[in-house]
Structure formats: structure tokens, C-alpha cells
Enzyme design. Structure first.
Site, short mmCIF file in Angstrom:
data_model
loop_
_atom_site.label_atom_id
_atom_site.label_comp_id
_atom_site.label_asym_id
_atom_site.label_seq_id
_atom_site.Cartn_x
_atom_site.Cartn_y
_atom_site.Cartn_z
N HIS A 144 0.87 -1.18 -0.21
CA HIS A 144 0.00 0.16 -0.04
C HIS A 144 0.93 1.22 -0.09
O HIS A 144 1.99 0.92 -0.65
CB HIS A 144 -1.15 -0.10 1.36
CG HIS A 144 -1.82 -1.39 1.19
ND1 HIS A 144 -2.84 -1.67 0.32
CD2 HIS A 144 -1.34 -2.45 2.00
CE1 HIS A 144 -3.19 -3.00 0.88
NE2 HIS A 144 -2.27 -3.40 1.67
N GLU A 199 -2.26 0.44 8.03
CA GLU A 199 -1.48 -0.35 7.59
C GLU A 199 -0.25 -0.05 6.80
O GLU A 199 0.86 -0.67 6.98
CB GLU A 199 -2.45 -1.75 6.66
CG GLU A 199 -1.38 -2.74 6.19
CD GLU A 199 -2.10 -3.65 5.05
OE1 GLU A 199 -3.18 -3.25 4.87
OE2 GLU A 199 -1.34 -4.50 4.42
N HIS A 224 2.90 -6.95 4.68
CA HIS A 224 1.58 -6.37 4.94
C HIS A 224 1.01 -6.63 6.39
O HIS A 224 1.72 -7.43 7.36
CB HIS A 224 0.41 -6.99 3.94
CG HIS A 224 0.62 -7.00 2.61
ND1 HIS A 224 -0.25 -5.98 2.07
CD2 HIS A 224 1.55 -6.78 1.73
CE1 HIS A 224 -0.01 -5.61 0.82
NE2 HIS A 224 1.27 -6.13 0.44
N GLU A 253 1.71 -11.50 6.35
CA GLU A 253 0.59 -10.65 6.82
C GLU A 253 0.83 -10.75 8.36
O GLU A 253 0.77 -11.79 9.16
CB GLU A 253 -0.49 -11.30 6.39
CG GLU A 253 -1.15 -11.53 5.15
CD GLU A 253 -1.81 -9.93 4.88
OE1 GLU A 253 -1.75 -8.93 5.70
OE2 GLU A 253 -2.27 -9.84 3.71
ZN ZN Z 1 -2.22 -5.09 2.77
#
Ligand code: ZN
Length: 271
Positions: free
Chosen positions: A9, A23, A77, A143
Site C-alpha cells: 500500500h 496498515e 503487509h 501478513e
Molecule cells: Zn495489505
């Protein structure tokens, strides 16, 4: 080896949000910590998809890594779901087999990261994500907890936790690619004994007395950064530099500098 680090992102795409966290910021912080930690690693070149809050499409990211000829693509992430789900998981492309080299890398990274992050282990997974599918080299997407879960997000707020997560990734890299550390650069305290002009020293701050310099060292330590005082004797006065790192690689020096600036050390510089 050439490592492409992709903090997920950025810019107009914040990623997931929860518990006061965004995030894209957590991803960037962890990615910059990984880059800074790789300072002491031999024979590694690093490129980041972004080193600040930039908007970048998924195709731009994978095109860059492909054009550069990266050996490994590491995408960072954080997850979100329903506020109840929590824990760590990582992904490789679902079109590849469990006997692939990518699956072997995933195994190594997973076990190293889970040792350091103190999160529930959700396992090793596969998915049809763009960055995993469109990269020509082995690619892994981690993640690192659920931003909308109260426990995971409390961890994310801790700088020490983010440093540990970065360390887990770096240990995975070292194991997977059999990397070796450089002989550590011995920082020269006295300006009269400087070795060569090659080394880049990161100065987090400069003070006219020792006490505020020591206070800053304490603050840096709570971020997981080791620093020490480097005294410079000028004609008129003595300057107490807080030196937070010595690098032979400009890339790694820049990564630590970015991280310090992001953390509010606007005065930090390389000398
Ligand atoms: Zn993400």
C-alpha cells in the site's frame, strides 16, 4: 543477491485500518527496519518499492522488481478481518507446488518470523495475489498480524515488536540465502583515527553537552536502535554526536536515515 522489499500500500491507498493504526505505515516501518538490519550482510543489494508514503500500483511494483532482476520479492503487509481473527500468516503463489524453491523459502521464513513475533500461527498459505503471480522470481507476502484485533494491534504499536518482526524476516533471509555478515565496521570514536572516507555514519543528533545526547541514546534504544556518543573536539567547543550506525553501503545508510526521520528525528544526517 538482489532483494526487492515491498511495503504494501502507500499514498492514497492506506490498506487496512484499525485501532488507530494504518496498515501502510506499519508496513513501511517494518520494511525500513529490515533494510537497516541488512546493513551488516555481505553480498546483498536492496531495492524498495517505496521508502516513503508513495502511491504505487501493483503492476509498477512487480514491473520494477522484474526489470531489476531481483532474486527474491518480499512483500510486507498487515491483515484485517472481523476484529476477532488474529495471528501471523504468509503466502506464496497458489500456482506453484509444495516442492518448489519458493515453498522451501516460505517454510524457512515462516519458522524464523513466528519465533520472533509472538503472534498466533495461522500457517503457511497460498493465494493468487498480483505480487506473487506477476513476479518472475520467488515471492513471499507476509501478513504480520491483524490491525483490527486488539491484541495484534497493541503489538503493532510497540517499536520493539516491529523491530522483532523485522529481525524475524532478516533471519529468514540469512537462512534461506545462506547470507553472511560482514566483519562489523569498527566505529572510530576519535576524528583523528578515521579509517577511510568510505564509511557512512548516521548521526541522529548533535548536542553541546553529554546529558541530552545520552537521553537520545535511551530513546533510540527503545526503538531497537543501538547508538553511542561520538565526541568531536572543535576549537571553540565540544560536540556530542549521537551515532546510530556505521555503514559501508549507502543504501543501508539511507534506509536507517529514512527510518529515523520517519520516527521524528528530523535533524538526523549522514556524515
Ligand atoms: Zn495489505
Amino acid at each position: 543477491m538482489k532483494l526487492f522489499i515491498d511495503p504494501g500500500h502507500g499514498g492514497s491507498d492506506p490498506g487496512a485500518k484499525g485501532n488507530g493504526l494504518v496498515e501502510k505505515e506499519i508496513n513501511l516501518d517494518i520494511a525500513l527496519r529490515i533494510a537497516a538490519l541488512l546493513a551488516d550482510i555481505k553480498d546483498i543489494q536492496i531495492r524498495l518499492s517505496r521508502d516513503k508514503d508513495t502511491t504505487k500500483s501493483l503492476s509498477e511494483r512487480t514491473d520494477e522488481a522484474n526489470a531489476w532482476g531481483a532474486d527474491f520479492y518480499l512483500s510486507i503487509h498487515c491483515n484485517s478481518f472481523n476484529g476477532h481473527a488474529r495471528g501471523y500468516e504468509d503466502f506464496i503463489y497458489d500456482g506453484i507446488s509444495n516442492s518448489s524453491i519458493t515453498a522451501a523459502y516460505q517454510q524457512i521464513f515462516h519458522s524464523e518470523i513466528i519465533k520472533k513475533n509472538n503472534l498466533l500461527d495461522r500457517g503457511q498459505k497460498k493465494a493468487n495475489y498480483h505480487v506473487l503471480r506477476e513476479t518472475m522470481m520467488p515471492a513471499l507476502l507476509t501478513e504480520n498480524g491483524f490491525i483490527d484485533h486488539p491484541l495484534d494491534s497493541a503489538s503493532m504499536k510497540e517499536t520493539i515488536w516491529r523491530q522483532d518482526v523485522a529481525e524475524g524476516h532478516v533471519r529468514g533471509l540469512i537462512k534461506a540465502f545462506h547470507l553472511q555478515t560482514n566483519t562489523p565496521d569498527t566505529p572510530s570514536i576519535s576524528p583523528h583515527h578515521e579509517k577511510s572516507g568510505e564509511l557512512k555514519r548516521i548521526i541522529a543528533g548533535s548536542f553541546s553537552s553529554r546529558v541530552p545526547a545520552e537521553r537520545q541514546i535511551g530513546n533510540l534504544r527503545s526503538m531497537g536502535i543501538q547508538a553511542f556518543i561520538s565526541v568531536e573536539n572543535m576549537t571553540e567547543q565540544t560536540i556530542f554526536h549521537v551515532q546510530a550506525g556505521t555503514f559501508s553501503s549507502n543504501q543501508n545508510a539511507q534506509a536507517l536515515l529514512k527510518m529515523l526521520k520517519n520516527a521524528g528525528y528530523h535533524e538526523a544526517f549522514i556524515r
